[in-house]
Design an enzyme around this catalytic site. Structure first.
Site, PDB file in Angstrom:
ATOM      1  N   ASP A  43       0.812  -1.213   0.000  1.00 52.95           N
ATOM      2  CA  ASP A  43       0.000   0.000   0.000  1.00 52.95           C
ATOM      3  C   ASP A  43       0.848   1.266   0.000  1.00 52.95           C
ATOM      4  O   ASP A  43       0.494   2.266  -0.628  1.00 52.95           O
ATOM      5  CB  ASP A  43      -0.933   0.009   1.212  1.00 52.95           C
ATOM      6  CG  ASP A  43      -2.158  -0.870   0.994  1.00 52.95           C
ATOM      7  OD1 ASP A  43      -2.373  -1.330  -0.135  1.00 52.95           O
ATOM      8  OD2 ASP A  43      -2.900  -1.089   1.963  1.00 52.95           O
ATOM      9  N   GLY A  44       1.958   1.248   0.725  1.00 53.57           N
ATOM     10  CA  GLY A  44       2.826   2.426   0.744  1.00 53.57           C
ATOM     11  C   GLY A  44       3.355   2.752  -0.637  1.00 53.57           C
ATOM     12  O   GLY A  44       3.371   3.917  -1.053  1.00 53.57           O
ATOM     13  N   ARG A  48       2.620   6.100  -3.087  1.00 59.89           N
ATOM     14  CA  ARG A  48       3.688   6.874  -3.740  1.00 59.89           C
ATOM     15  C   ARG A  48       3.489   6.896  -5.252  1.00 59.89           C
ATOM     16  O   ARG A  48       3.719   7.919  -5.901  1.00 59.89           O
ATOM     17  CB  ARG A  48       5.062   6.286  -3.382  1.00 59.89           C
ATOM     18  CG  ARG A  48       5.447   6.490  -1.929  1.00 59.89           C
ATOM     19  CD  ARG A  48       6.916   6.166  -1.693  1.00 59.89           C
ATOM     20  NE  ARG A  48       7.219   4.759  -1.917  1.00 59.89           N
ATOM     21  CZ  ARG A  48       7.077   3.803  -1.006  1.00 59.89           C
ATOM     22  NH1 ARG A  48       6.611   4.092   0.207  1.00 59.89           N
ATOM     23  NH2 ARG A  48       7.406   2.550  -1.288  1.00 59.89           N
ATOM     24  N   ASN A 113      -5.079   8.976   1.640  1.00 64.09           N
ATOM     25  CA  ASN A 113      -5.511   8.320   2.872  1.00 64.09           C
ATOM     26  C   ASN A 113      -5.995   9.321   3.907  1.00 64.09           C
ATOM     27  O   ASN A 113      -7.158   9.338   4.273  1.00 64.09           O
ATOM     28  CB  ASN A 113      -4.380   7.479   3.466  1.00 64.09           C
ATOM     29  CG  ASN A 113      -4.399   6.053   2.959  1.00 64.09           C
ATOM     30  OD1 ASN A 113      -5.233   5.686   2.140  1.00 64.09           O
ATOM     31  ND2 ASN A 113      -3.478   5.245   3.452  1.00 64.09           N
ATOM     32  N   GLU A 114      -5.065  10.157   4.399  1.00 65.29           N
ATOM     33  CA  GLU A 114      -5.445  11.095   5.449  1.00 65.29           C
ATOM     34  C   GLU A 114      -4.437  12.233   5.556  1.00 65.29           C
ATOM     35  O   GLU A 114      -3.288  12.123   5.106  1.00 65.29           O
ATOM     36  CB  GLU A 114      -5.556  10.397   6.809  1.00 65.29           C
ATOM     37  CG  GLU A 114      -4.244  10.072   7.491  1.00 65.29           C
ATOM     38  CD  GLU A 114      -3.559   8.829   6.978  1.00 65.29           C
ATOM     39  OE1 GLU A 114      -2.318   8.877   6.782  1.00 65.29           O
ATOM     40  OE2 GLU A 114      -4.252   7.808   6.757  1.00 65.29           O
ATOM     41  N   ALA A 151     -11.365   5.845   1.515  1.00 64.55           N
ATOM     42  CA  ALA A 151     -10.365   4.812   1.226  1.00 64.55           C
ATOM     43  C   ALA A 151      -9.348   4.699   2.345  1.00 64.55           C
ATOM     44  O   ALA A 151      -8.841   3.610   2.628  1.00 64.55           O
ATOM     45  CB  ALA A 151      -9.661   5.121  -0.094  1.00 64.55           C
ATOM     46  N   THR A 154      -9.704   2.862   6.757  1.00 66.68           N
ATOM     47  CA  THR A 154      -9.284   1.600   7.358  1.00 66.68           C
ATOM     48  C   THR A 154      -7.791   1.588   7.673  1.00 66.68           C
ATOM     49  O   THR A 154      -7.256   0.553   8.082  1.00 66.68           O
ATOM     50  CB  THR A 154      -9.603   0.420   6.427  1.00 66.68           C
ATOM     51  OG1 THR A 154      -8.972   0.645   5.169  1.00 66.68           O
ATOM     52  CG2 THR A 154     -11.102   0.275   6.233  1.00 66.68           C
ATOM     53  N   ALA A 155      -7.104   2.722   7.491  1.00 64.79           N
ATOM     54  CA  ALA A 155      -5.667   2.788   7.744  1.00 64.79           C
ATOM     55  C   ALA A 155      -5.414   3.446   9.105  1.00 64.79           C
ATOM     56  O   ALA A 155      -5.888   2.967  10.133  1.00 64.79           O
ATOM     57  CB  ALA A 155      -4.991   3.546   6.600  1.00 64.79           C
ATOM     58  N   ASN A 157      -6.611   6.038  10.446  1.00 66.70           N
ATOM     59  CA  ASN A 157      -7.868   6.430  11.074  1.00 66.70           C
ATOM     60  C   ASN A 157      -8.453   5.302  11.926  1.00 66.70           C
ATOM     61  O   ASN A 157      -8.897   5.525  13.053  1.00 66.70           O
ATOM     62  CB  ASN A 157      -8.867   6.839   9.990  1.00 66.70           C
ATOM     63  CG  ASN A 157     -10.257   7.086  10.522  1.00 66.70           C
ATOM     64  OD1 ASN A 157     -10.514   8.053  11.228  1.00 66.70           O
ATOM     65  ND2 ASN A 157     -11.179   6.179  10.197  1.00 66.70           N
TER      66      ASN A 157
END
Length: 254
Positions: A43-44, A48, A113-114, A151, A154-155, A157
């Site tokens: 995911d990282g 990127r 994401n955030e 999206a 769920t990370a 957050n």
């Protein structure tokens, strides 16, 4: 229909080996000639890649070759062209962060994401929270606070005990990180059109950094956040494992 595929891979042995095998099977074209990007990693690396190639406006099909793969499909060498052809598109709209620092400079960044604010020292952060120009919390005492997309819900957050948001719900999550005051405030769910502003109280004694996905700005005095109205990205998911279904299932993980 034959797809012109450009592969991008994380700098790991596993991703490099998968890249070589896929290119040998399907060939590849340069990014400026492609009509789809296949991202190999976790995911990282996906985040990127979205930042790096967003201006190309190409759909991105990810395959998991990392430790976390919420935004990825399962890796497989066979039938890649068919999988891409039958994949379901998911359009993501990032957050736009504008951060003003003590030095008076202003930095803008995008976050899929955030956007998160975190204290820089042992001192708790003191933050005023404003929504659409109206102060909702005059002084939030906390380790930090974040605004999450659907999206991204769920990370980080979710780790901060924020709500999981259904994809396509046109919502944002506003979630405090280790809040001390107000005692009973645990965050809020906001319409996606909400403009959020954080003002840092006593920034010299209690410095705070702001991070949009992985781009950090230190010593901020105020941070403005809104959903981008100009930019989107499209992720492609296998029908049996689409992002909406993953977000739904995440709410039943024990």
């Amino acid at each position: 229909m034959s797809r012109r595929i450009a592969f991008v891979a994380a700098q790991t042995g596993e991703a490099a080996a998968a890249h070589a095998a896929l290119v040998a099977r399907y060939g590849e074209v340069p990014l400026d000639q492609a009509d789809v990007i296949v991202a190999l990693g976790g995911d990282g690396f996906m985040l990127r890649s979205l930042h790096r190639h967003m201006a190309r406006a190409l759909p991105v099909y990810g395959m998991k070759l990392g430790t976390v793969g919420f935004l990825m499909n399962q890796y497989g060498l066979d039938e890649l062209e068919s999988r891409i052809e039958h994949a379901q598109p998911t359009v993501l709209r990032p957050l736009l962060m504008e951060a003003v620092t003590e030095a008076g400079s202003s930095t803008t960044s995008l976050a899929f994401n955030e956007v998160s604010l975190l204290r820089q020292t042992k001192q708790a952060a003191h933050v005023r929270v404003l929504l659409n120009g109206v102060a909702k919390i005059e002084e939030l005492v906390c380790d930090g606070v974040l605004v999450s997309t659907t999206a991204g819900s769920t990370a980080y957050n979710l780790s901060a005990h924020g709500p999981i948001l259904p994809l396509g719900s046109q919502l944002l999550a506003l979630t405090p990180i280790s809040p001390f005051r107000p005692r009973r405030w645990r965050g809020a769910i906001l319409p996606a059109i909400t403009e959020v502003k954080f003002e840092i109280l006593d920034p010299y004694k209690r410095p705070v950094s702001a991070t949009a996905d992985s781009h950090e700005v230190r010593d901020v005095t105020e941070v403005h956040i809104r959903e981008s109205r100009e930019q989107t990205v499209t992720l492609l998911f296998d029908p049996e494992h689409n992002l909406e279904e993953r977000i739904l299932n995440e709410q039943f993980e024990l």
